[in-house]
Design an enzyme around this catalytic site. Structure first.
Site, PDB file in Angstrom:
ATOM      1  N   ASP A   1     -10.116   3.368   1.492  1.00  0.00           N
ATOM      2  CA  ASP A   1     -10.643   2.832   2.642  1.00  0.00           C
ATOM      3  C   ASP A   1     -11.078   4.016   3.399  1.00  0.00           C
ATOM      4  O   ASP A   1     -12.002   3.982   4.268  1.00  0.00           O
ATOM      5  CB  ASP A   1      -9.143   2.466   3.414  1.00  0.00           C
ATOM      6  CG  ASP A   1      -8.677   1.122   3.031  1.00  0.00           C
ATOM      7  OD1 ASP A   1      -9.526   0.463   2.626  1.00  0.00           O
ATOM      8  OD2 ASP A   1      -7.442   0.938   3.236  1.00  0.00           O
TER       9      ASP A   1
ATOM     10  N   LYS B   1       0.779  -1.202  -0.025  1.00  0.00           N
ATOM     11  CA  LYS B   1      -0.082   0.072   0.032  1.00  0.00           C
ATOM     12  C   LYS B   1       0.730   1.303   0.119  1.00  0.00           C
ATOM     13  O   LYS B   1       0.380   2.225  -0.484  1.00  0.00           O
ATOM     14  CB  LYS B   1      -0.715  -0.067   1.247  1.00  0.00           C
ATOM     15  CG  LYS B   1      -2.353  -0.890   1.196  1.00  0.00           C
ATOM     16  CD  LYS B   1      -3.085  -0.811   2.175  1.00  0.00           C
ATOM     17  CE  LYS B   1      -4.506  -1.256   1.994  1.00  0.00           C
ATOM     18  NZ  LYS B   1      -5.213  -1.333   3.108  1.00  0.00           N
TER      19      LYS B   1
HETATM   20  P1  NAP Z   1      -0.253  -3.338   8.317  1.00  0.00           P
HETATM   21  O1  NAP Z   1       0.158  -1.836   7.680  1.00  0.00           O
HETATM   22  O2  NAP Z   1       0.351  -4.478   8.149  1.00  0.00           O
HETATM   23  O3  NAP Z   1      -0.336  -2.702   9.911  1.00  0.00           O
HETATM   24  C1  NAP Z   1      -0.558  -3.522  10.823  1.00  0.00           C
HETATM   25  C2  NAP Z   1      -0.728  -3.106  12.227  1.00  0.00           C
HETATM   26  O4  NAP Z   1      -0.940  -3.924  13.012  1.00  0.00           O
HETATM   27  C3  NAP Z   1       0.811  -2.379  12.596  1.00  0.00           C
HETATM   28  O5  NAP Z   1       0.758  -1.175  13.505  1.00  0.00           O
HETATM   29  C4  NAP Z   1       1.432  -3.637  13.351  1.00  0.00           C
HETATM   30  O6  NAP Z   1       2.274  -3.168  14.390  1.00  0.00           O
HETATM   31  C5  NAP Z   1       0.070  -4.205  14.215  1.00  0.00           C
HETATM   32  N1  NAP Z   1       0.188  -5.547  14.431  1.00  0.00           N
HETATM   33  C6  NAP Z   1       0.297  -6.744  13.549  1.00  0.00           C
HETATM   34  N2  NAP Z   1       0.376  -7.899  14.343  1.00  0.00           N
HETATM   35  C7  NAP Z   1       0.320  -7.527  15.647  1.00  0.00           C
HETATM   36  C8  NAP Z   1       0.404  -8.266  16.804  1.00  0.00           C
HETATM   37  N3  NAP Z   1       0.492  -9.453  16.681  1.00  0.00           N
HETATM   38  N4  NAP Z   1       0.158  -7.596  18.030  1.00  0.00           N
HETATM   39  C9  NAP Z   1       0.231  -6.384  17.819  1.00  0.00           C
HETATM   40  N5  NAP Z   1       0.276  -5.477  16.660  1.00  0.00           N
HETATM   41  C10 NAP Z   1       0.211  -6.042  15.745  1.00  0.00           C
HETATM   42  O7  NAP Z   1      -1.790  -3.515   7.837  1.00  0.00           O
HETATM   43  P2  NAP Z   1      -3.102  -2.656   7.632  1.00  0.00           P
HETATM   44  O8  NAP Z   1      -2.974  -2.548   5.885  1.00  0.00           O
HETATM   45  O9  NAP Z   1      -2.952  -1.350   8.603  1.00  0.00           O
HETATM   46  O10 NAP Z   1      -4.283  -3.661   7.850  1.00  0.00           O
HETATM   47  C11 NAP Z   1      -4.331  -4.052   9.290  1.00  0.00           C
HETATM   48  C12 NAP Z   1      -5.808  -4.422   9.563  1.00  0.00           C
HETATM   49  O11 NAP Z   1      -6.755  -3.707   9.141  1.00  0.00           O
HETATM   50  C13 NAP Z   1      -5.920  -5.890   8.451  1.00  0.00           C
HETATM   51  O12 NAP Z   1      -5.424  -6.769   9.043  1.00  0.00           O
HETATM   52  C14 NAP Z   1      -7.537  -5.797   8.508  1.00  0.00           C
HETATM   53  O13 NAP Z   1      -8.115  -6.839   9.164  1.00  0.00           O
HETATM   54  C15 NAP Z   1      -7.690  -4.745   8.688  1.00  0.00           C
HETATM   55  N6  NAP Z   1      -8.333  -3.617   7.460  1.00  0.00           N
HETATM   56  C16 NAP Z   1      -9.900  -3.747   7.356  1.00  0.00           C
HETATM   57  C17 NAP Z   1     -10.369  -3.044   6.043  1.00  0.00           C
HETATM   58  C18 NAP Z   1     -11.798  -3.192   5.998  1.00  0.00           C
HETATM   59  O14 NAP Z   1     -12.332  -2.617   4.861  1.00  0.00           O
HETATM   60  N7  NAP Z   1     -12.579  -3.711   6.982  1.00  0.00           N
HETATM   61  C19 NAP Z   1      -9.628  -2.294   5.252  1.00  0.00           C
HETATM   62  C20 NAP Z   1      -8.138  -2.355   5.456  1.00  0.00           C
HETATM   63  C21 NAP Z   1      -7.675  -3.079   6.593  1.00  0.00           C
HETATM   64  P3  NAP Z   1       3.970  -3.061  14.425  1.00  0.00           P
HETATM   65  O15 NAP Z   1       3.842  -1.791  13.866  1.00  0.00           O
HETATM   66  O16 NAP Z   1       4.257  -3.320  15.728  1.00  0.00           O
HETATM   67  O17 NAP Z   1       4.210  -4.206  13.449  1.00  0.00           O
END
Ligand code: NAP
Length: 290
Positions: free
Chosen positions: A109, A73
């Site tokens: 989003d 992204k």
């Molecule tokens: P990303 O850029 O990979 O960011 C993930 C975030 O989650 C980071 O801050 C990471 O922390 C944290 N994280 C991951 N695993 C963790 C763990 N085991 N314990 C604590 N923190 C953890 O992902 P993203 O694109 O932001 O997406 C995140 C989530 O949002 C997705 O998995 C999805 O479920 C949801 N989402 C939903 C929609 C929707 O349409 N409903 C759209 C987009 C995303 P660190 O910085 O410490 O690695």
């Protein structure tokens, strides 16, 4: 009505890695069927090293557009010709449109977040809120909150505090919003932050299928009835975080509405057609629960 794939069929798709869990192919293919238009949506598992070449392929093959997911992204931006104002402000793209060989990046989003939170605007405006996570989804929600909801203060809570600090600096500078704070994702210091927040957003994958017994916090004292807890996770529809919050009489919101609305906006950008939201939501909920 079934799609018929022939020489006029236009290709749209998803790039990310991994992409096995995605519902986007289901949503967009069924949206094309509902609208009786000749599009097919395919998933493409593309690792970082192949991202640039994959985009050259999009142009060469005349692919109409893409959704973009983890881990591309942010990294995709340098390969695009143009960005929407919002994608540029957020620094993350989830949708690419191929306009006659020029690739333009958008972030839909925001549309999903706006549709999800608008009915709670009075609760959020002027209140303290917190966002768990500091990735692409957190960027989209922080931008949307600052721009459209004007909270008093936003606390960014993240496992890796440096990433939260990076977002704080980024949005303080880009949006001139000074009331950002950061916090580590460790109890018990968080109880006060959570309980003083009118809105708690989970933008981490913690609690997502199959790890459904996980939650970014298990502190039930964090929740109360004058609060909204919004978990962006859409599978399961009700995460452990939402169950904990509901048990304390907080209002809760899962990620399905956001998912459908961000998809609908991407679909509109590619096809010029608005898909039927209610029918899409019902089909998706049925698919997830069966
Ligand atoms: P990303 O850029 O990979 O960011 C993930 C975030 O989650 C980071 O801050 C990471 O922390 C944290 N994280 C991951 N695993 C963790 C763990 N085991 N314990 C604590 N923190 C953890 O992902 P993203 O694109 O932001 O997406 C995140 C989530 O949002 C997705 O998995 C999805 O479920 C949801 N989402 C939903 C929609 C929707 O349409 N409903 C759209 C987009 C995303 P660190 O910085 O410490 O690695």
């Amino acid at each position: 009505m079934q799609n018929s794939f022939h020489t006029n069929t236009k290709l749209i798709g998803l790039i990310g890695h991994p992409i096995k869990q995605s519902y986007s192919p289901f949503i967009h293919n069924i949206a094309a069927q509902f609208k009786s238009i000749d599009y097919i949506y395919l998933p493409f598992d593309v690792v970082i090293d192949n991202l640039e070449n994959a985009l050259k392929g999009v142009v060469s093959l005349g692919v109409r557009g893409l959704n973009v997911t983890i881990p591309h992204k942010e990294k995709i931006i340098k390969y695009l010709d143009e960005l929407s104002e919002e994608a540029a402000m957020i620094g993350a793209v989830n949708t690419v449109v191929n306009e006659q060989g020029k690739l333009k990046g958008y972030n839909t989003d925001i549309n999903g977040i706006l549709e999800s939170l608008t009915e709670y605007k009075d609760l959020i405006t002027g209140s303290k809120v917190c966002v768990i996570g500091a990735g692409g989804a957190a960027r989209a929600v922080i931008y949307t909150l600052i721009r459209y909801f004007k909270p008093e203060q936003i606390t960014i809570i993240n496992r890796t505090i440096q990433r939260a600090e990076t977002l704080l600096n980024y949005f303080s500078e880009k949006m001139r919003f000074d009331n950002l704070k950061t916090a580590d994702l460790f109890p018990p210091e968080l109880i006060e932050t959570f309980s003083s927040s009118k809105l708690i957003v989970n933008s981490t994958p913690v609690g997502m299928y199959p790890e459904v017994d996980d939650s970014p916090t298990n502190l039930s004292e964090s929740f109360h009835k004058d609060q909204l807890v919004f978990d962006m996770i859409y599978n399961p529809a009700e995460t452990k975080l939402l169950k904990l919050a509901k048990n304390q009489d907080a209002s809760t919101l899962g990620g399905i509405k956001m998912l459908v609305h961000q998809a609908a906006k991407s679909f509109e950008l590619w096809t010029g057609e608005e898909p039927p939201i209610e029918k899409l939501s019902r089909s998706l909920e049925l698919m997830i629960t069966t």
